[in-house]
Design a protein around this motif. Structure first.
Motif, PDB file in Angstrom:
ATOM      1  N   UNK A 123      12.508  39.126  66.612  1.00  0.00           N
ATOM      2  CA  UNK A 123      11.748  39.158  65.546  1.00  0.00           C
ATOM      3  C   UNK A 123      13.040  39.327  64.274  1.00  0.00           C
ATOM      4  N   UNK A 124      12.560  38.581  63.494  1.00  0.00           N
ATOM      5  CA  UNK A 124      13.278  38.760  62.196  1.00  0.00           C
ATOM      6  C   UNK A 124      12.675  39.093  60.743  1.00  0.00           C
ATOM      7  N   UNK A 125      13.043  40.041  60.122  1.00  0.00           N
ATOM      8  CA  UNK A 125      12.596  40.429  58.909  1.00  0.00           C
ATOM      9  C   UNK A 125      13.609  40.275  57.880  1.00  0.00           C
ATOM     10  N   UNK A 126      13.058  39.545  56.764  1.00  0.00           N
ATOM     11  CA  UNK A 126      14.161  39.251  55.856  1.00  0.00           C
ATOM     12  C   UNK A 126      13.821  40.150  54.559  1.00  0.00           C
ATOM     13  N   UNK A 127      14.800  40.295  53.629  1.00  0.00           N
ATOM     14  CA  UNK A 127      14.868  41.004  52.637  1.00  0.00           C
ATOM     15  C   UNK A 127      14.393  42.532  52.647  1.00  0.00           C
ATOM     16  N   UNK A 128      14.760  43.150  53.597  1.00  0.00           N
ATOM     17  CA  UNK A 128      14.282  44.400  53.879  1.00  0.00           C
ATOM     18  C   UNK A 128      15.507  45.392  53.643  1.00  0.00           C
ATOM     19  N   UNK A 129      15.017  46.371  52.932  1.00  0.00           N
ATOM     20  CA  UNK A 129      15.892  47.674  52.969  1.00  0.00           C
ATOM     21  C   UNK A 129      15.692  48.798  53.659  1.00  0.00           C
ATOM     22  N   UNK A 130      16.369  49.009  54.727  1.00  0.00           N
ATOM     23  CA  UNK A 130      16.022  49.807  55.915  1.00  0.00           C
ATOM     24  C   UNK A 130      16.885  50.815  56.194  1.00  0.00           C
ATOM     25  N   UNK A 131      16.696  52.109  56.300  1.00  0.00           N
ATOM     26  CA  UNK A 131      17.497  53.112  56.343  1.00  0.00           C
ATOM     27  C   UNK A 131      17.996  53.069  57.840  1.00  0.00           C
ATOM     28  N   UNK A 132      19.111  53.808  58.197  1.00  0.00           N
ATOM     29  CA  UNK A 132      19.569  53.754  59.586  1.00  0.00           C
ATOM     30  C   UNK A 132      18.562  54.683  60.572  1.00  0.00           C
ATOM     31  N   UNK A 133      17.942  55.642  60.100  1.00  0.00           N
ATOM     32  CA  UNK A 133      16.939  56.278  60.761  1.00  0.00           C
ATOM     33  C   UNK A 133      15.674  55.552  61.244  1.00  0.00           C
ATOM     34  N   UNK A 134      15.471  54.740  60.424  1.00  0.00           N
ATOM     35  CA  UNK A 134      14.279  53.735  60.564  1.00  0.00           C
ATOM     36  C   UNK A 134      14.640  52.803  61.834  1.00  0.00           C
ATOM     37  N   UNK A 135      16.086  52.165  61.553  1.00  0.00           N
ATOM     38  CA  UNK A 135      16.444  51.420  62.656  1.00  0.00           C
ATOM     39  C   UNK A 135      16.473  51.972  63.924  1.00  0.00           C
ATOM     40  N   UNK A 136      16.817  53.195  63.979  1.00  0.00           N
ATOM     41  CA  UNK A 136      16.814  53.890  65.236  1.00  0.00           C
ATOM     42  C   UNK A 136      15.453  53.959  65.709  1.00  0.00           C
ATOM     43  N   UNK A 137      14.499  54.324  64.929  1.00  0.00           N
ATOM     44  CA  UNK A 137      13.088  54.395  65.210  1.00  0.00           C
ATOM     45  C   UNK A 137      12.578  53.177  65.925  1.00  0.00           C
ATOM     46  N   UNK A 138      12.917  52.120  65.256  1.00  0.00           N
ATOM     47  CA  UNK A 138      12.335  50.899  65.692  1.00  0.00           C
ATOM     48  C   UNK A 138      13.310  50.346  67.161  1.00  0.00           C
ATOM     49  N   UNK A 150       3.300  42.919  66.575  1.00  0.00           N
ATOM     50  CA  UNK A 150       2.705  43.723  66.095  1.00  0.00           C
ATOM     51  C   UNK A 150       3.004  45.138  66.080  1.00  0.00           C
ATOM     52  N   UNK A 151       3.663  45.683  66.987  1.00  0.00           N
ATOM     53  CA  UNK A 151       4.320  47.011  67.126  1.00  0.00           C
ATOM     54  C   UNK A 151       5.317  47.103  65.742  1.00  0.00           C
ATOM     55  N   UNK A 152       5.936  46.084  65.752  1.00  0.00           N
ATOM     56  CA  UNK A 152       6.875  46.368  64.820  1.00  0.00           C
ATOM     57  C   UNK A 152       6.514  46.416  63.381  1.00  0.00           C
ATOM     58  N   UNK A 153       5.441  45.318  63.100  1.00  0.00           N
ATOM     59  CA  UNK A 153       4.832  45.409  61.981  1.00  0.00           C
ATOM     60  C   UNK A 153       3.931  46.825  61.295  1.00  0.00           C
ATOM     61  N   UNK A 186       4.653  49.153  58.169  1.00  0.00           N
ATOM     62  CA  UNK A 186       3.526  49.339  57.128  1.00  0.00           C
ATOM     63  C   UNK A 186       3.164  50.853  57.081  1.00  0.00           C
ATOM     64  N   UNK A 187       3.334  51.403  58.324  1.00  0.00           N
ATOM     65  CA  UNK A 187       3.129  52.987  58.523  1.00  0.00           C
ATOM     66  C   UNK A 187       4.334  53.793  57.443  1.00  0.00           C
ATOM     67  N   UNK A 188       5.656  53.090  57.366  1.00  0.00           N
ATOM     68  CA  UNK A 188       6.465  53.562  56.811  1.00  0.00           C
ATOM     69  C   UNK A 188       6.544  53.363  55.291  1.00  0.00           C
ATOM     70  N   UNK A 189       5.798  52.080  54.855  1.00  0.00           N
ATOM     71  CA  UNK A 189       5.817  51.412  53.789  1.00  0.00           C
ATOM     72  C   UNK A 189       7.153  50.810  53.393  1.00  0.00           C
TER      73      UNK A 189
END
Lengths: 316, 382
Positions: A233-248, A276-279, A283-286
């Protein structure tokens, strides 16, 4: 049971210090479109040349149509067609004459040959160019002529060595469609390429080569099942924290998450509805992001996972 | 047989459409032939071939005239044309004017029982006039001596001296062309024939999988290598011979005398091209050499054999004959040139056929060697 057309056992070929084929084994059945896939220098063309008795080899054996292949095996040669990587036609002959000349080295009867040449011209769609000299043809048309010269005599076994190199997409599709058609008409095809998409598209069975070895063999689905990755799964133009990365990464079936610039790549192994799970999580974390898409594993992933390197050169 | 004819036909087509190769084969002869002809095409005719020498006679003493006329009438170039082209003038003034204008080479003046010669400069023709005068004086002296001792022998002696009767029997080898410069043209055509080496190399390379993609395609094909080789070589020889013949025809048109034995001349060219092509085929078949290396070897052989045959230095073949005659016996260019020479000079064909047989032996050995090298060949790398 299908007949074995080509059987290679324990083939070893050295170029001075370089080991080009390292105890290579292969068996190709009648009616297959067999793909030899590997990066440049992996030994695909060397394998082909050994099968055709053009190259000497240090060890092993090669059988074609059940008999040992050597330069004097004319009977086997009569049933083989070869499309070289380099265009091998005479500049001094027209399109028609080139096909007629090479076809004449196999087919003696003039009337039959004329019929075959016309069919080959139709097959590669060069009827309108039959009086042209090769120098007047574009790269794509020249490749098609090269193919026609190799297949006009209706061989049972056809070798195609990177026939689509330097060819425009339109011609490439025509060539690939043609190869499938040849197979449909009864020819066994051995197709070498470093374009994994082509191999995936047309080949019924594939051998992946690296450093002269057969590192994986099977249908494309069988090859893809050999590896852990089932979905990327590839998500472009994303600004993600390391915590969110760990959660994913903690989501079920996700086994690898990494970012490259503002692109997030998530690799999943097995399971359904991974996208769907990733999306849902995003969405949940906006989390703001651009395009999101999912890719099934490619042969490049297979190669990457087995060898730890890319199958295709970056520029290719 | 069908494959043989098919390959033969297409090989000819391929060579004919290879305009560069065809042009080079013909243009070489035309360019060098024209150059040779411009350089020394007329030298033989002008300088070496003897023409009638123009001279004037001024008669003041009728007793001298009879003996002099006998000498002039009996010295000839070839039994028909007189060596002297005599103009009888009325006085010295007119004769000297002709000499000054270079319309004549000398003046014979007869007066007071003597014959005198007046020339303007020294040269071959002037020397001949001097010798004629000397012969006259010799005849007069002999006659004077015999009149005292044996007057009955005077008529015979005078006949011999004045008519130049010769007891030696002259036997000509043939009626051939004695022009020494024609050798250069023989060597030129011989070199052109041997330049078929390049076509032979191209053919061999075009049949080798490790040197060309087309070679690979032909090696893989269902046609036997021997059939492809023999038919291809034959086609190459014929096209090369046609090129050389066209060059020869050009030389004949511009005035080079190649004799009138067209059939044998064609045969020599065919054999020459056969040897060149087969030699090229052998060089091209040698493994482990790049195309460039093969071309260099081929060119070196063509130029080297032409040099030893005398294309660059006229008497080189004679030097080789003295120092190492075996070279002339196996040098293809020398053999071809010598075949032309012997065809022109000798009445029999023994020497010409001997040369052609040697050329055929060289050709057969080269083809045999080439086929042996290339037969059942697999390459170490492609």
């Amino acid at each position: 049971m299908e007949n074995t057309v080509v059987k290679i056992e324990n083939l070893v070929k050295r170029y001075k210090e370089t080991l080009a084929l390292d105890h290579f084994n292969l068996e190709i059945k009648e009616g297959e479109i067999f793909g030899l896939l590997g990066p440049n220098g992996s030994g695909k063309t060397t394998t082909m040349n050994c099968i055709l008795a053009l190259l000497t080899y240090d060890k092993g054996s090669v059988e074609v149509f059940g008999g040992e292949m050597n330069p004097d095996n004319i009977e086997a040669k009569r049933n083989i067609g070869v499309v070289m990587q380099n265009v091998a036609v005479y500049d001094e002959l027209t399109v028609y004459e080139n096909i007629d000349y090479f076809c004449g080295l196999y087919v003696k009867d003039k009337a039959t040959r004329k019929k075959y040449v016309d069919e080959a011209l139709d097959f590669v769609d060069l009827q309108d160019f039959k009086k042209f000299y090769p120098k007047k043809l574009s790269g794509g048309l020249l490749r098609r002529l090269n193919i026609a010269c190799g297949i006009a005599h209706k061989p049972k076994l056809i070798f195609l060595d990177e026939p689509t190199v330097a060819v425009d997409p339109q011609s490439r599709n025509k060539i690939l469609e043609g190869i499938v058609e040849l197979n449909r008409r009864g020819a066994t095809i051995i197709y070498t390429s470093h374009y994994m998409e082509e191999v995936e598209q047309i080949c019924t069975r594939i051998a992946i080569m690296d450093k002269g070895k057969n590192i994986a063999l099977g249908t494309k689905d069988e090859l893809k099942k050999m590896i852990k990755n089932t979905e990327t799964i590839i998500i472009e133009a994303i600004d993600i924290s390391s915590e969110d990365k760990k959660n994913i990464q903690a989501l079920s079936h996700v086994y690898e998450v990494h970012t490259e610039g503002d692109k997030l790549t998530i690799k999943c192994s097995g399971g359904k509805h991974n996208l769907i799970r990733v999306l849902d999580y995003i969405n949940e974390r906006d989390i703001p992001c651009g395009r999101v898409y999912s890719e099934l594993p490619t042969l490049n992933d297979v190669f990457l996972e087995i060898t730890g390197k890319e199958l295709r050169d970056k520029e290719a | 047989m069908k494959t043989f004819i098919h390959n033969f036909k297409y090989t000819i087509k391929i060579i004919i459409h290879n305009k560069t190769q065809m042009m080079w084969s013909i243009v070489f002869i035309i360019a060098l032939g024209t150059l040779f002809y411009a350089s020394f095409g007329n030298i033989y005719e002008k300088d070496e071939m003897l023409h009638s020498i123009k001279a004037a006679v001024v008669i003041d003493d009728g007793s001298v005239k009879q003996n002099f006329d006998d000498i002039v009438a009996n010295i000839s170039l070839d039994g028909e044309e007189s060596l002297l082209d005599i103009t009888e003038v009325s006085g010295m003034e007119e004769a000297e004017e002709l000499l000054a204008d270079e319309k004549i080479k000398g003046i014979f003046y007869s007066g007071q029982g003597e014959l005198k010669l007046i020339v303007k400069e020294e040269g071959v023709e002037e020397s001949i006039l001097t010798s004629i005068t000397a012969r006259y004086h010799q005849a007069v002296t002999v006659a004077a001596g015999l009149s005292k001792d044996a007057p009955e022998k005077i008529p015979d002696a005078m006949t011999m001296l004045l008519t130049g009767e010769n007891k030696n029997i002259e036997k000509k080898l043939s009626d051939g062309n004695g022009d020494t410069y024609i050798q250069y043209f023989y060597n030129l055509i011989a070199m052109a024939c041997l330049m078929s080496v390049n076509a032979g190399i191209a053919f061999a390379v075009g049949s080798q999988a490790n040197l060309s993609s087309i070679g690979a395609r032909k090696c893989i094909s269902g046609a036997a290598t021997l059939t492809q080789t023999v038919s291809g070589l034959l086609a190459t020889v014929i096209t090369q011979a046609i090129c050389s013949l066209l060059g020869l025809i050009y030389l004949i048109i511009i005035g080079v005398d190649f004799g009138n034995q067209a059939g044998y001349t064609g045969l020599i060219i065919l054999c020459g091209c056969l040897t060149g092509t087969c030699l090229g085929f052998f060089i091209g078949s040698i493994g482990g050499l790049s195309r460039n290396a093969k071309d260099v070897i081929g060119t070196a052989i063509v130029v080297g054999t032409a040099f030893l045959s005398g294309l660059m230095v006229g008497n080189m073949r004679m030097v080789v004959e003295e120092k190492c005659p075996v070279i002339n016996k196996i040098n293809p260019t020398a053999l071809i040139a010598d075949s032309f020479y012997s065809l022109e000079i000798y009445d029999t064909y023994d020497r010409c056929f001997g040369n052609l047989i040697t050329l055929l032996i060289i050709s057969v050995l080269c083809v045999f060697g080439g086929v042996l090298v290339g037969r059942r060949k697999r390459y170490a790398s492609i």
